[in-house]
Design a protein around this motif. Structure first.
Motif, PDB file in Angstrom:
ATOM      1  N   VAL A 183     -42.894 -19.371  37.671  1.00  0.00           N
ATOM      2  CA  VAL A 183     -43.053 -18.891  36.309  1.00  0.00           C
ATOM      3  C   VAL A 183     -44.533 -18.905  35.893  1.00  0.00           C
ATOM      4  CG1 VAL A 183     -42.813 -21.052  35.033  1.00  0.00           C
ATOM      5  CG2 VAL A 183     -41.767 -19.005  34.150  1.00  0.00           C
ATOM      6  N   LEU A 260     -43.037 -14.803  28.628  1.00  0.00           N
ATOM      7  CA  LEU A 260     -41.848 -14.851  29.470  1.00  0.00           C
ATOM      8  C   LEU A 260     -40.732 -13.990  28.884  1.00  0.00           C
ATOM      9  CD1 LEU A 260     -41.711 -18.617  30.469  1.00  0.00           C
ATOM     10  CD2 LEU A 260     -42.510 -16.699  31.821  1.00  0.00           C
ATOM     11  N   PHE A 286     -39.476 -14.167  38.065  1.00  0.00           N
ATOM     12  CA  PHE A 286     -39.656 -15.615  37.912  1.00  0.00           C
ATOM     13  C   PHE A 286     -38.322 -16.358  37.763  1.00  0.00           C
ATOM     14  CE2 PHE A 286     -38.683 -15.965  33.496  1.00  0.00           C
ATOM     15  CZ  PHE A 286     -39.322 -14.945  32.809  1.00  0.00           C
ATOM     16  N   LEU A 287     -37.202 -15.608  37.766  1.00  0.00           N
ATOM     17  CA  LEU A 287     -35.899 -16.275  37.736  1.00  0.00           C
ATOM     18  C   LEU A 287     -35.322 -16.347  39.133  1.00  0.00           C
ATOM     19  CD1 LEU A 287     -34.070 -14.772  34.649  1.00  0.00           C
ATOM     20  CD2 LEU A 287     -34.944 -17.087  34.916  1.00  0.00           C
ATOM     21  N   THR A 313     -35.676 -20.804  35.835  1.00  0.00           N
ATOM     22  CA  THR A 313     -37.090 -20.877  36.232  1.00  0.00           C
ATOM     23  C   THR A 313     -37.280 -22.089  37.130  1.00  0.00           C
ATOM     24  OG1 THR A 313     -37.485 -22.137  34.226  1.00  0.00           O
ATOM     25  CG2 THR A 313     -37.943 -19.785  34.154  1.00  0.00           C
TER      26      THR A 313
END
Lengths: 446, 319
Positions: A183, A260, A286-287, A313
């Protein structure tokens, strides 16, 4: 004569260098250590009342060349973080977090030769990337330069720090590039960092800084904050006074949450099937997602069939010992049981529904109480299904405009099946999270 | 003429009209009024009109356990309409046939009515109903293959045993204060109370399922339970104690308002308590029990900004 002799010696040296062996690496490590260790210090946070160490870490002097070229004459006038007669030390935010959290109770010290402590002043922070800049009286030691180019995957890099109060240590490891699905930018470093080395420098073979030690997952799996995050921080305007710190942190956390959420909103919202309903895929990079389901070959019990998908994350932002933030978590849960009658199915369903927890936990010192809005909500999709929906929020005491949220929506109109969608996030601003909620509720998940 | 009301031995109280006086009272079969109580002498008491026919005179016939009026053993005493005598374990109230219906009489009706609730068939019926409801509730809350019979049996036995125990405690009080245990009506009263509480809880759960997040839901449930409990205690006191209306109401009032006060204090002191996890209403029941539709998505989302404001206020409260 001496010239040509030197040239021969240099050629000889260069011929030997390309041979990558551990002996070679040890030589480089030695050279790096001997050349730079004078500029690397142990940092400790002292409890004022008990005069004890609350935490320790590592820090290093930054070269003025990190910022735009400044001369001594410039530094007084321009708004840079370098000051005349002072040295600038880089370290991690989490190393000095106690002193930021309760400045009246803690002080930050940098240990010079023979563990002589010198008081340090906090001049800038980047809580999202876990960095901090300290200022101490000029030591006369050299500042360490930041590399302009990143290493290549497979290059050997060297980390220096003070693990576990054991004195200064050099570790060599392999640079493995930026960790994917992260992240915030993190360098994956295959070396054994240990607690206490946080905040220390990681060098390439030329003695330039390519990262700052930040964390380890054990087993030669460690992480560095990439050097360009450090450059960014050095170039940004320093704090005018320590009173500004809270606002600066709030701004950074707010910005992070905003970034985000905007990435999520702009991500890939195509759905994948889950049971008779749908779940989101890996909306952004980022997941990280994984799934779980009941093994249907193993029909030894009449427990309901379930299939879940969870995305979250990878790491959180450290605020203090009791509080982290920044986490984002989504979950989709399909449940069905033809074998159970309706009341019994709902007894089981209720147990799952009540078991959800928020993304982070903390104490009342930092967080306010949760407040919730809940009701039955008619979905706007073709089936107009009926759901029980819950939305809860709590605020941060030190950061206005920052919130933790919790959302849960479960179907209540089917007799033998149910679907729950859920997200929980820590450290987000209101406008963006409301927009996200709208998009989440309206996406074709049911 | 005299009317006697006879209480004793867990039997239904009964009235006897005695047209001709004087009469003899005792256990022997040659008495005018036969009392079947082993603690009554064969020839225990003599009852006759007094000289001006305004009341009666009773004479104890040297009985083993004496005759008691107003907690004193008497040998010979005046009795007027409404007075009560105790012979052995039997109580006898003496009335003239035109005794006025005083306020106390209505409570005696309550007592009678409760005492009338003493048939064994009620005990069996109520115990079965209670056991059945408990088992049904356990079944509906289970998801495993089948709850083993011994788990059902253990739970049912525990619950019934507790009810019997509570009934027994009341019976003990009754025995001490009224001279007879009256166990069956007290047991039935306790069984009814348990059923009412159980069924009311289920009903309230379903009602509140349809209106989630209602503030003060717990308070309402607690108040209802409290009121039911106080009524139960009052009825128990009617059956087991000699207290008049006023002392009973006073006692129950103290329990009611005392507990309400305690609840108010507890709620007030919990107001600022830190809520560490989202306290959402997670109750879910079968769609059969859902009798409403939902708000639209837009409407629900329109309430959220106000929620954030509340969250901010909570933050600032302690500053």
């Amino acid at each position: 004569m001496p010239d040509s002799f030197l040239k021969v010696l240099v050629c000889f040296y260069i011929l030997i260098l390309p041979g990558v062996s551990s002996g070679q690496s040890a030589d480089t490590a030695q050279i790096l250590f001997s050349g730079n260790h004078q500029s690397i210090f142990q940092i400790r946070v002292m409890d004022n009342a008990a005069n004890n160490k609350a935490s320790t870490g590592t820090g290093f002097i930054l070269s003025r060349d990190t910022a735009v070229q400044v001369t001594d004459a410039d530094v007084e006038m321009s708004d840079t973080v370098f000051k005349v007669g002072k040295d600038l030390i880089a370290t991690n935010y989490h190393v000095i977090a106690s002193a930021i959290d309760a400045p009246e109770n803690y002080r930050v010290e940098v240990l010079l030769d023979n563990e002589m402590p010198t008081q340090a002043k906090i001049v800038n922070v980047d809580i999202v990337n876990d960095l901090a800049l300290l200022q101490i009286e000029k030591t006369g030691r050299k500042g360490l330069p930041i590399a302009n180019i990143s290493p290549k995957k497979g290059d050997t890099v060297y980390s220096i720090g003070f693990p576990f109060d054991l004195g200064i240590t050099v570790i060599s490891g392999t640079y493995n590039g930026l960790a994917p699905h992260s992240v915030n930018k993190r360098v994956h470093f295959s070396g054994s960092l240990n607690p206490g080395m946080s905040g220390g420098p990681a060098f390439n073979a030329k003695g330039e800084i390519i990262g700052v030690n930040v964390s380890t997952a054990g087993n030669q799996l460690s992480f560095l904050v990439p050097a360009d995050s450090l450059s960014e921080l050095v170039k940004s305007p320093p704090l005018d006074s320590i009173d500004e710190l809270s606002d600066r942190l709030a701004e950074q956390l707010h910005g992070n949450g905003s970034r985000l959420l905007n990435q999520l909103m702009d991500g890939d919202w195509s759905t994948i099937p889950l049971g008779d309903a749908h779940a989101l895929g890996e909306v952004t990079e980022f997941l990280r997602c994984w799934g779980n389901s009941k093994n249907t070959d193993d029909e030894t019990d009449k427990q309901p069939y379930f299939a879940t998908r969870t995305c979250q994350t990878d790491h959180n932002i450290f605020i203090n010992n009791q509080l982290t933030t920044g986490k984002i978590e989504l979950q989709f849960y399909w449940l069905e049981a033809e074998a159970l009658n309706s009341p019994r199915f709902y007894s089981h369903y209720q147990r799952v529904f009540r078991g959800y927890r928020p993304a982070n936990d903390g104490t009342e010192k930092d967080l306010a109480s949760w407040v919730c809005e809940q009701d039955f909500v008619q979905l706007s999709n073709a089936n107009e299904g009926l759901t029980k929906s819950v939305f809860c929020v709590r605020g941060y005491r030190k950061f206005t405009g920052l919130y933790d949220v919790f959302f849960l929506q479960g179907s209540v109109d089917r007799n033998h099946a149910a679907y729950m969608t859920h997200f929980t996030m820590a450290g987000v601003p209101m406008d963006e999270i409301l927009a996200f909620t709208g998009k989440f509720m309206g996406s074709a998940l049911w | 003429m005299v009317v006697l009301e006879i209480f004793g031995g867990g039997k239904h109280p009964k009235f006897e009209r005695i047209p001709d006086l004087p009469i003899s009272i005792g256990r022997a079969l040659d008495n005018d009024l036969i009392i079947d109580d082993p603690y009554v002498d064969p020839h225990h008491l003599r009852l006759e009109l007094n000289s001006d026919h305004s009341g009666w005179i009773v004479s104890d016939l040297s009985s083993t356990n004496h005759t008691v009026k107003n907690r004193q053993n008497i040998e010979i005493t005046d009795v007027k309409s409404g007075d009560e005598l105790l012979l052995g374990k039997t109580r006898i109230r003496v009335y003239s046939e035109n005794h006025a219906v005083a306020p106390t009489l209505s409570l005696r009706d309550l007592e009678h009515w409760l005492l009338g609730f003493d048939a064994i068939r009620w005990v069996v019926l109520l115990m079965t109903a209670l056991a059945g409801t408990v088992c049904l509730q356990m079944y509906l809350e289970s998801t495993e293959d089948a709850i083993k019979p011994d788990v059902y049996a253990t739970t049912v036995i525990t619950i019934l045993a507790s009810v019997i125990l509570v009934g027994g405690i009341w019976a003990l009080i009754s025995r001490i204060m009224k001279g007879e245990p009256r166990f069956t009506p007290l047991l039935n009263l306790t069984l009814v109370q348990s059923m009412v509480v159980l069924l009311l809880t289920l009903l309230l759960n379903v009602i509140f399922f349809n209106i989630p997040g209602t503030p003060g839901r717990e308070i309402l449930e607690n108040i209802i339970s409290l009121v039911l409990f106080v009524v139960y205690v009052y009825l128990g006191m009617v059956l087991t104690t000699r207290l008049g209306i006023l002392p009973r109401i006073l006692f129950c009032g103290v329990i009611l308002f005392g507990t309400l006060g305690f609840m108010a204090i507890a709620k007030y002191s919990k107001e600022d308590r830190f809520v560490r996890f989202p306290n959402y209403d997670a109750a879910l029941y079968s769609p059969h029990f859902l009798v409403r539709s939902g708000a639209s998505e837009e409407e629900f989302r329109s309430r959220l900004p106000a929620l954030f404001e509340r969250a901010s206020k909570v933050v600032n409260v302690d500053k």
